[in-house]
Structure formats: structure tokens, C-alpha cells
Design a protein around this motif. Sequence first.
Motif, PDB file in Angstrom:
ATOM      1  N   MET A 123       3.427 -11.929  -1.716  1.00  0.00           N
ATOM      2  CA  MET A 123       4.531 -10.552  -0.951  1.00  0.00           C
ATOM      3  C   MET A 123       5.828 -11.245  -0.246  1.00  0.00           C
ATOM      4  N   TYR A 166      -1.244  -3.620 -14.462  1.00  0.00           N
ATOM      5  CA  TYR A 166      -0.159  -4.743 -13.807  1.00  0.00           C
ATOM      6  C   TYR A 166       1.587  -4.157 -13.564  1.00  0.00           C
ATOM      7  N   ILE A 183       1.390  -0.775 -11.457  1.00  0.00           N
ATOM      8  CA  ILE A 183       0.963  -1.032 -10.766  1.00  0.00           C
ATOM      9  C   ILE A 183       2.010  -1.808  -9.260  1.00  0.00           C
ATOM     10  N   PHE A 184       2.552  -2.900 -10.089  1.00  0.00           N
ATOM     11  CA  PHE A 184       3.867  -3.023  -9.473  1.00  0.00           C
ATOM     12  C   PHE A 184       5.117  -2.953  -9.659  1.00  0.00           C
ATOM     13  N   MET A 232      -5.125  -1.606  -2.174  1.00  0.00           N
ATOM     14  CA  MET A 232      -3.594  -2.050  -2.254  1.00  0.00           C
ATOM     15  C   MET A 232      -3.414  -1.089  -3.631  1.00  0.00           C
ATOM     16  N   VAL A 233      -4.647  -0.930  -4.412  1.00  0.00           N
ATOM     17  CA  VAL A 233      -3.966  -0.603  -5.804  1.00  0.00           C
ATOM     18  C   VAL A 233      -3.654   0.920  -5.391  1.00  0.00           C
ATOM     19  N   ASN A 272      -2.731   2.255  -2.383  1.00  0.00           N
ATOM     20  CA  ASN A 272      -1.244   2.314  -1.878  1.00  0.00           C
ATOM     21  C   ASN A 272      -0.070   2.147  -2.168  1.00  0.00           C
ATOM     22  N   LEU A 273      -0.159   1.085  -3.290  1.00  0.00           N
ATOM     23  CA  LEU A 273       0.939   1.017  -4.198  1.00  0.00           C
ATOM     24  C   LEU A 273       0.934   2.688  -4.717  1.00  0.00           C
ATOM     25  N   THR A 274       0.213   2.538  -5.102  1.00  0.00           N
ATOM     26  CA  THR A 274      -0.202   3.682  -6.599  1.00  0.00           C
ATOM     27  C   THR A 274      -0.130   5.656  -5.932  1.00  0.00           C
TER      28      THR A 274
END
Length: 433
Positions: A253, A332, A335-336, A426-427, A429-431
Motif C-alpha cells: 500500500m 479482489y 475487496i480492492f 483487512m477484508v 475493513n475494506l468492504t
Amino acid sequence: MLSGHNKSKPGTVVHFNNSHCAMGNCMENESVVPVNNPTFDPKTINHTIDVYFYPLSPPSRAALMLIKALGIKHNVKIVNIMAGEQMTPEFLKMNPMHTVPTINDGGFILWDSHVIMKYLVEQYAKDDSLYPKDPKKGAIVNQRLHFNTTTLFPKLLDYCVPVLFNNEEPDPNKATKFEELLNILDGFLKNQSWVAGDNLTIADFAIITVVATAEIKMPIDLYYLPGSAPCRAVLLAAKAVGVELNLKLTDLMKGEHLTPEFIKINPQHTIPTMVDNGFALWESRAIMTYLADQYGKNDALYPKDPKKRALVDQRLYFDIGTLYARFADYYYPVIFGGAEYEPAKLEKIKDAFKFLEIFLEGQDFVAGNQLTLADLSLLATVTTFEAVNFDLSPYKNVVNWLARAKAAAPGYEEANGKGAVIFKQMVENLTKK
């Protein structure tokens, strides 16, 4: 011989794969020499020799080994060359070249390890076996000593010093040059027990300390992220093989994989990336098979039998090319990239798990009835599916294998379990919506 250097890199040591010369088997512990052998029965002296010594210095260790072997009364005085103690006025008055080892034998000052060893044998040994008076035999000992002091030891320093004291990456060309010298040393030892013939001499004392230094293992650098499934697969393989990794967290990142320093190591700028004594390698499955081939105690994890190995390879390719690839293709973008899930891609994942279910029919592990690298690779991938709450329950063989593989994989929790939790967090938090 060895003078002062700057601050050392903690935990860094050096290894050369072919530095297993014959004399190493006879003198594995540098301090173990048979002092009760009549050869080493010294003349009586009524004083104690002062030995100015630095433990990391091979020449210092060679001189001290001989002193102990001869049974000479001695007083070891540690000179911390990292702190500059060899540059004090008191030391310089004794030895203006400010090197270790240095000895003080009743007021007689001497330095240079080879000279010290010659002197000690001539002055105190019962006979001349360690340093023969016969011109031809003595010349061979001298030749081996000169080989050590002008060639072998300097090449070791040339390789080690930039790594140990300047935090530089190992230079594989320098490693190769040193290994070429070890091949020459192997030639000296052909059909004889010691470097100068069939008797132990001071040349062996000098050279064994250099070879022993070269035999020490350098930790393998691994550039990684703990949440990454391919990185976790390498960590699992390293645990199973029993090799130490020097973990270097690489934050994608923050673009740490795009720095000039990293791209010089890996122009594809991917993780995991491994550097083993100057040898750089990336792609997780390639790293895993390298570790097993290079350091495995046996071939259980990656069989040498062509058919068994081919089956392990097939499962590894299935993982990277099918199962993990379909995970990345489906999850991905969501998620990203904030994309929507595509049902057709989910069906491809389910098809991949049906294949894995078939692979496991009637056997404990994915390539047979024992744990292999294929299990470790797939274990990292399947636990990544677990982390995103993919439903594994329709695949009974997979569920049973997963529990079995987690229990069988050495160091599972440290190598994979913790990282899978990090990925899950992480997933989430990102979603978050």
C-alpha cells in the motif's frame, strides 16, 4: 590480522554450501584438540603468556586453539575492536600495527597469527610435528599458511565485511570466488587427512577457523506481507523444512515493492521474494520447492521420484492456476475495487473445489497419504477462502483434509493462522459499507 570495523548487522552470519572439507569432520569444534597427546606435551614454563584476542577473529581463534592444544599457561585478554580498544595508547605501544592476535611471552611481544603459531611450536612443543623442520615438509606447511593468509581469508573478508558491517546485500560473485578457493582446498585434502599431509599442523589450525566461519548459516531474507496467501505458503514451507527466515515486511500500500532497491532484487516487484545468500527468487511455489530441494532433510515434502514429484507439481499448479486464481478473480475486484460480485465467477470457484474434493477421495492429503508442499500451498489458499466466509461444508473431503493439514503442518498458527486472521480483518475493513 583483523582490525576494527564499523557496527555489525545483528544476526547476520555467512554460509557457503560446499565448505565441508575433510578436516572439518575431524575438527568440528575448534577448541577440541587432544591435549593428552604426547605431541602436545610442552616444555615447562614458569610464566603465563598474555593473549590479546577477539572472539570473532579467525586468526585469534587459531592462535588460541594452538596455545590450548600445547597446554601453555595463558591469560586471555579480550580486545574489543568494535570499541576501538586496539587503538589505545597502551595497545599501540605494544603493537603499533594494532592487530589481533598479539601475545606477550614474558616481555617478548609478537603479532600475526601464523608467526605466533610458528614461534609457539618452536619454543614450546615437544617435537616438530606441528611445524616440521624438514625443509620439504615445512615448505608445504608454509605454502598452506600463505594460501590462507593471502587468498582464502582475504576472500572471506571481501565477501563478509560488506554484509556484516555495511548492511550490503551479499555479492554472489564474491561468494563464487570464495567457493572456488574451497575447491582448491578440497584438492589439497585429496587422499590425505590434513591440509599439509597426514599429520595435523599449524596450517590446519589456521585454515579450520576460516572454514568454520564460512560454514555458519546466513538467515534467508523473505520480503512478505503476513496476510498474503502466497507469502503464508512460503512461511509454512520454511517451517516444515526447518529453515530460519529473516522476515522483511513489505507494505504494498505504501509502494515499498516499487522502490529502486526492491526492483533491483525483483524487477517484477512481487511478493513473496526470497534472497538466500545473494540468490534472489520470487513466485511462492518456486520458493517453496527451492527450500525443500536445498534444505530439506529428506524428500518427503517434495519427492525426488519423478511420478510422485509430478503429482505434487500438478497440485501446486492447480492451486496457483485454478483455485487461487479463481479466488483472486472473484474476490479482489470487490475487496480492492469496490466492484459487485459476479455469480458466474463464484460458480467457477465451486467447480475448482469439486476438483479438489476428487483429488482427496480415498487419501489423507492432496498428493497421497503424506503431507507435501502441495498441501501447504493449498492450505494457505483454502484458509483464505475461510477468511472471507466461503462455505466449505458441501466439500466433505476438503473439510476433513483442512483439519488434518492444519494439525500436520509444522508451526501452522505462526506461519499461516495469524496471517489468515490479518487478511480477514483487512477484508472486513475494506468492504465496510
